[in-house]
Each structure stands twice: as structure tokens, then as C-alpha cells.
Write an enzyme that holds these catalytic residues in place. Sequence first.
Site, PDB file in Angstrom:
ATOM      1  N   GLN A 265      56.702  42.487  70.831  1.00 49.40           N
ATOM      2  CA  GLN A 265      57.106  41.434  69.880  1.00 49.40           C
ATOM      3  C   GLN A 265      56.290  41.585  68.582  1.00 49.40           C
ATOM      4  O   GLN A 265      55.914  42.696  68.265  1.00 49.40           O
ATOM      5  CB  GLN A 265      56.960  40.024  70.483  1.00 49.40           C
ATOM      6  CG  GLN A 265      57.946  39.737  71.614  1.00 49.40           C
ATOM      7  CD  GLN A 265      57.433  40.179  72.974  1.00 49.40           C
ATOM      8  OE1 GLN A 265      56.274  39.999  73.280  1.00 49.40           O
ATOM      9  NE2 GLN A 265      58.286  40.755  73.774  1.00 49.40           N
TER      10      GLN A 265
ATOM     11  N   THR B 265      60.468  57.725  58.809  1.00 51.14           N
ATOM     12  CA  THR B 265      61.701  57.881  58.030  1.00 51.14           C
ATOM     13  C   THR B 265      62.961  58.108  58.859  1.00 51.14           C
ATOM     14  O   THR B 265      64.035  58.331  58.303  1.00 51.14           O
ATOM     15  CB  THR B 265      61.548  59.026  57.009  1.00 51.14           C
ATOM     16  OG1 THR B 265      61.191  60.213  57.720  1.00 51.14           O
ATOM     17  CG2 THR B 265      60.484  58.714  55.983  1.00 51.14           C
TER      18      THR B 265
ATOM     19  N   ASP C  14      60.601  44.202  66.742  1.00 48.42           N
ATOM     20  CA  ASP C  14      61.617  45.177  66.356  1.00 48.42           C
ATOM     21  C   ASP C  14      61.298  45.893  65.054  1.00 48.42           C
ATOM     22  O   ASP C  14      62.180  46.243  64.288  1.00 48.42           O
ATOM     23  CB  ASP C  14      63.013  44.512  66.264  1.00 48.42           C
ATOM     24  CG  ASP C  14      63.308  43.741  67.526  1.00 48.42           C
ATOM     25  OD1 ASP C  14      63.123  44.314  68.598  1.00 48.42           O
ATOM     26  OD2 ASP C  14      63.685  42.556  67.432  1.00 48.42           O
TER      27      ASP C  14
ATOM     28  N   HIS D 233      61.710  48.613  73.512  1.00 46.06           N
ATOM     29  CA  HIS D 233      61.214  49.760  72.753  1.00 46.06           C
ATOM     30  C   HIS D 233      62.146  50.950  72.967  1.00 46.06           C
ATOM     31  O   HIS D 233      62.378  51.364  74.089  1.00 46.06           O
ATOM     32  CB  HIS D 233      59.781  50.100  73.180  1.00 46.06           C
ATOM     33  CG  HIS D 233      58.799  49.044  72.772  1.00 46.06           C
ATOM     34  ND1 HIS D 233      57.483  49.054  73.160  1.00 46.06           N
ATOM     35  CD2 HIS D 233      58.947  47.951  71.999  1.00 46.06           C
ATOM     36  CE1 HIS D 233      56.873  47.992  72.637  1.00 46.06           C
ATOM     37  NE2 HIS D 233      57.742  47.312  71.935  1.00 46.06           N
TER      38      HIS D 233
END
Length: 424
Positions: free
Chosen positions: A223, A413, A13, A41
Site C-alpha cells: 500500500q 520507464t 500502486d 504487486h
Amino acid sequence: MANVTVIGAQWGDEGKGKIVDWLASRADAVVRFQGGHNAGHTLVVGEQVYKLSLLPSGIVTGTLSIIGNGVVLDPWHLKSEVEKLRGQGVEINSENFAIADNCPLILPVHRELDGLREAAAGAGKIGTTGRGIGPAYEDKVGRRAIRVCDLAHLDAMEPQLDRLCAHHDALRAGFGQPPIDREALLNELREIAPFVLQFAQPVWRRLNKVKKAGARILFEGAQGVLLDVDHGTYPFVTSSNTVSGTAASGSGLGPSATGFVLGIVKAYTTRVGSGPFPTELEDETGQKLGERGHEFGTVTGRKRRCGWFDAVLTRQSCAISGVTGIALTKLDVLDGFERVRICTGYRLRGKVLDYYPSHAADQEAVEPIYEEMDGWMGTTAGARSWADLPAQAIKYIQRVQELIETPVALVSTSPEREDTILVR
Ligand code: 2SA
Ligand code: MG
């Protein structure tokens, strides 16, 4: 762009989906090489949000997408994920999608066993995704898996079924469950077989062919390194090798093909499921990170545990996975924190450690040593160049880079594809 292998350098994650999507638009093939539909995802492209847990992220951009032999494949899940994406307008056909015919299958018995074991373990449970990943990998290495290629030979399945049932019926009896219903299983497999087989092939051949033709290949890890069955926080790990080296064995291309190893690193730390987590914050700050970072599992919806950035763990992951450069993600979640902390070492029974020990009790017992710095009040969200970042945020990135001894290659970002700063 040469070949790139993308792996998570923490507990998963880290925001791999977005980075992989961003890279997929510059690649000719995208390959999943380990794990199964336990991955989660999330791709945000314009107004559309795609949630993938099994299919390679390249599928969304129409890039050749391949499920390698290192993956464990739930054929029923495959069908539903393909149908869901097709419903969102994504084109999926045997030209742009292939599955390794030597991929082991996740069967209903694996999912059941996963659930039974977790329920029986009580407080000692792993906190799996409940998708049968572990039991399917056990059967693979136990040489009793049913594989994709078997789906073309369902009338000659007796020996495979004998091996499978001999093992599972005994286990099931221990949980008070009836033996496997062989006829029912065969019927379910017969029904799903044509769907899977239309995509099945020896993908190592296809990959080697496109490689020879100069294709840029993107290996998409799932993962994270700290969940690796060898190098992770064992036994609180997943059942595959999540390190970059698996890209070679899990696809059928040698290690020379793996190229640039991009480690995805979140600007703080999260973990879902049980197991040690030295920098975990069980207070308001942890709560704030979770809320601002929308930290809920993509697959299971579980709340993720949150904590400060752990430079020791990340340095270790980068070393173990031979990370060439990192993509730092979710920096904007730290926007507006007056002070931020980074873990730079551990204290274990009076000793200072600069690495994470292997033993589970030690992993649980280490206390983080923190370095504190000023945060930034400005916003990093949506920044697309270095100049858009507050000075203090740049300092944070530089400090991370220094501590993990690995260069920052990208800064992400926001979940948007274009909100990315290319550093080198
Ligand atoms: P499993 O199901 O056998 O692989 O579970 C074993 C451990 O591995 C962890 N694990 C994960 N951790 C983070 N993200 C994962 N994918 C999903 C996501 C998870 C979700 O992206 O959000 O939706 O909950 C993932 N998959 C496996 C798991 O938590 C166990 O600790
Ligand atoms: Mg995920």
C-alpha cells in the site's frame, strides 16, 4: 547495496513490485512487514508476468523471502498463491521462504465481517479489498487473534476460541449472522496447519542471523503512506502502518536495520477505494491517465481514480517516512501530454496551505493550487539513461524533486526490469 526499505509514497500502486523485484536481485533477503494479501504487486520478467499479493517479491528470484510478524496472514490464500507460483515454475520451499510464527491469521470470519460492514456502510464505505484485513488487525490489537504458532497447538485452543467467539458472535448477531461454528473452524485450521507450519519459525532470529552474516535485506512495503492508519486519509485508510518505521517492528529487526528508505512515487496520482483525493480528474484527462497507465487493481480489478501529481502530499509522505530518495515510476504515461500540471499547495476556506490537514472534512475541502508546464512529445518509455529522456521530461523530474524536497534515486520507464535509470 546496504539494506533498503521500499515504501509507497502515495495511495499504493506506485509500481513497487517492479522496483522491489529489481532490488531483490541484488539482495540476500526480502521481507514483507505489514499488510496482507490486499497488496498487489505485478512483476514482469521477460515473457512471464507474476502477480503477488501476499508473498514477498523476492520469491520470484529465489531470494530468501520472509513474511514478518507485522503481516496478517490468510493461510488459505497463502496456499493458493504458493501453488499458483509453483505452477509458473517458481521454487518455494522452507529454505527460501519463512513465515513469522507470531503472525496473526486472517480467518473466514474476518473476511465475512469486512464484507458485511462495507455492505452496511453504503455510500460511506471505505472501499476495502474485502479480504478481512481490518478485522484481522482489530483482533490482533484486541488480543484475541489466532496466530501462526497456534496452529501447532490446535488441541489446546479453547481459551483463544472463547475470546474470539465472545467478540465475534455478538458482532455477527448484529448483522443477523449465526455464531462462529467452532468445530468447522477448528477443522479448517487442522487441515491447513501442516502447510503453514512447514514455513513457520521465529523469523526475527533468522533475520538477525543473516544480518550478522552481512546479508543485504530488502524490506518490501505494501500500500502507501497515504493509506497509513495514523498518517493517511483516516478513516479511508488500511489498518496497518505503512510508513517505513514499520519495517523494524513488523520484522523483528531494530530501526537501525532499515537502511536506505526508497519511496516509490508515481509521476501522477492514483487512488483505489473511497476517500479524499485533491488532484483527482473526473474528465477525459483522468480517463486518459487511467487507460495509458492500465490503472486497475491487481487484487480486485477495480478501476483506479487518477489525477495530476500532488507534490504537497508526496512531500508530506516522504517527510513522515524519512525517505532517503525516491523512485519515480510510470513517467511514460505522461508522454505526449501537451501540458502537465503539478499541485504545489492547497486553498482551504481562503487560506493557502503547504501541507495536508488531518481532519477528514478539511482533506475533502482543500482545492489544489497548480503549476503548469509544457509536456513532452517524445517518448520516455524504455529509456535506460538520462540521455534517452526528452529535455522537458528531465525538467519535470527536476521540478518534482525540488518540490518534494527529496532526491530522485531511480526513474522507472516501463514495467520491464531493465528499463530503469539509476540517478545516484
Ligand atoms: P483494506 O482492504 O482494508 O486494506 O482496504 C482499505 C483501504 O486501503 C486500500 N488498499 C489499497 N490501495 C491500493 N492498492 C492496494 N492493493 C491492491 C492493488 C488493491 C486492489 O495493488 O491494486 O487490487 O484493488 C490496496 N490495498 C488496500 C483500499 O482500496 C481501501 O481504500
Ligand atoms: Mg498495488
